[in-house]
Design a protein around this motif. Sequence first.
Motif, PDB file in Angstrom:
ATOM      1  N   GLU A  90       0.859  -1.183   0.000  1.00  0.00           N
ATOM      2  CA  GLU A  90       0.000   0.000   0.000  1.00  0.00           C
ATOM      3  C   GLU A  90       0.898   1.237   0.000  1.00  0.00           C
ATOM      4  O   GLU A  90       1.821   1.356   0.795  1.00  0.00           O
ATOM      5  N   THR A  91       0.646   2.175  -0.923  1.00  0.00           N
ATOM      6  CA  THR A  91       1.373   3.443  -0.976  1.00  0.00           C
ATOM      7  C   THR A  91       0.360   4.577  -0.965  1.00  0.00           C
ATOM      8  O   THR A  91      -0.851   4.336  -0.978  1.00  0.00           O
TER       9      THR A  91
ATOM     10  N   GLU B 218      -0.370   6.420  -3.389  1.00  0.00           N
ATOM     11  CA  GLU B 218      -1.104   6.390  -4.655  1.00  0.00           C
ATOM     12  C   GLU B 218      -1.993   5.161  -4.786  1.00  0.00           C
ATOM     13  O   GLU B 218      -2.683   4.992  -5.779  1.00  0.00           O
ATOM     14  N   GLY B 219      -1.958   4.251  -3.838  1.00  0.00           N
ATOM     15  CA  GLY B 219      -2.714   3.002  -3.908  1.00  0.00           C
ATOM     16  C   GLY B 219      -1.767   1.816  -3.795  1.00  0.00           C
ATOM     17  O   GLY B 219      -0.678   1.925  -3.256  1.00  0.00           O
ATOM     18  N   LYS B 220      -2.191   0.687  -4.334  1.00  0.00           N
ATOM     19  CA  LYS B 220      -1.346  -0.515  -4.268  1.00  0.00           C
ATOM     20  C   LYS B 220      -0.383  -0.547  -5.451  1.00  0.00           C
ATOM     21  O   LYS B 220      -0.740  -0.173  -6.569  1.00  0.00           O
ATOM     22  N   GLU B 221       0.819  -1.001  -5.165  1.00  0.00           N
ATOM     23  CA  GLU B 221       1.798  -1.201  -6.227  1.00  0.00           C
ATOM     24  C   GLU B 221       2.733  -2.334  -5.831  1.00  0.00           C
ATOM     25  O   GLU B 221       2.831  -2.695  -4.655  1.00  0.00           O
ATOM     26  N   GLU B 222       3.447  -2.852  -6.816  1.00  0.00           N
ATOM     27  CA  GLU B 222       4.352  -3.961  -6.550  1.00  0.00           C
ATOM     28  C   GLU B 222       5.595  -3.455  -5.817  1.00  0.00           C
ATOM     29  O   GLU B 222       6.188  -2.439  -6.204  1.00  0.00           O
ATOM     30  N   GLU B 223       5.960  -4.148  -4.745  1.00  0.00           N
ATOM     31  CA  GLU B 223       7.121  -3.784  -3.942  1.00  0.00           C
ATOM     32  C   GLU B 223       8.408  -3.999  -4.743  1.00  0.00           C
ATOM     33  O   GLU B 223       8.526  -4.971  -5.481  1.00  0.00           O
ATOM     34  N   LYS B 224       9.355  -3.079  -4.584  1.00  0.00           N
ATOM     35  CA  LYS B 224      10.676  -3.183  -5.208  1.00  0.00           C
ATOM     36  C   LYS B 224      11.727  -3.078  -4.120  1.00  0.00           C
ATOM     37  O   LYS B 224      11.596  -2.272  -3.209  1.00  0.00           O
ATOM     38  N   LYS B 225      12.765  -3.898  -4.216  1.00  0.00           N
ATOM     39  CA  LYS B 225      13.851  -3.875  -3.222  1.00  0.00           C
ATOM     40  C   LYS B 225      15.207  -3.767  -3.902  1.00  0.00           C
ATOM     41  O   LYS B 225      15.409  -4.294  -4.987  1.00  0.00           O
ATOM     42  N   GLN B 226      16.111  -3.095  -3.209  1.00  0.00           N
ATOM     43  CA  GLN B 226      17.501  -2.997  -3.634  1.00  0.00           C
ATOM     44  C   GLN B 226      18.109  -4.397  -3.635  1.00  0.00           C
ATOM     45  O   GLN B 226      18.008  -5.107  -2.639  1.00  0.00           O
TER      46      GLN B 226
END
Length: 139
Positions: free
Chosen positions: A100-101, A103-111
Amino acid sequence: MHHLRQNFIYLLFPILLITPGCSGVEDSRGKRVAVSGKVSYKNAPLEKGSIQFFPESGEGFQAFGKIENGAYNIDLEQGPSVGKYVVKITALKKTGKMIETEEGKEEEKKQYLPSKYNQNSELSADIKAGSNSYDFTLE
């Protein structure tokens, strides 16, 4: 016709005097220069990421660029100034989880690069006057 040529020379002369100083952006932090190069990770070009140059002394221009298909290019308008820099390279990949962000839901990104290349960077560059090329081979 002679007057036209003479007027043209009078107009052109001030431009010729100014032009040599227009090869870079300069202020109290120095003159910006261009820097480019290649970035590989585990013997393959880094597909996407970012590269950042931070002056070791705290004085000078910071510079940021995108890495695409293992290459980056920072022009002199956005480039660092002459001096020693800590270099940080980051690359993100999707984890498959939705978060949850604002702006809504988005796919998580990690380093996914080790911290010795970004948060606790061991990378450096000694930027010189003129164009610079620095390649980084990450393991």
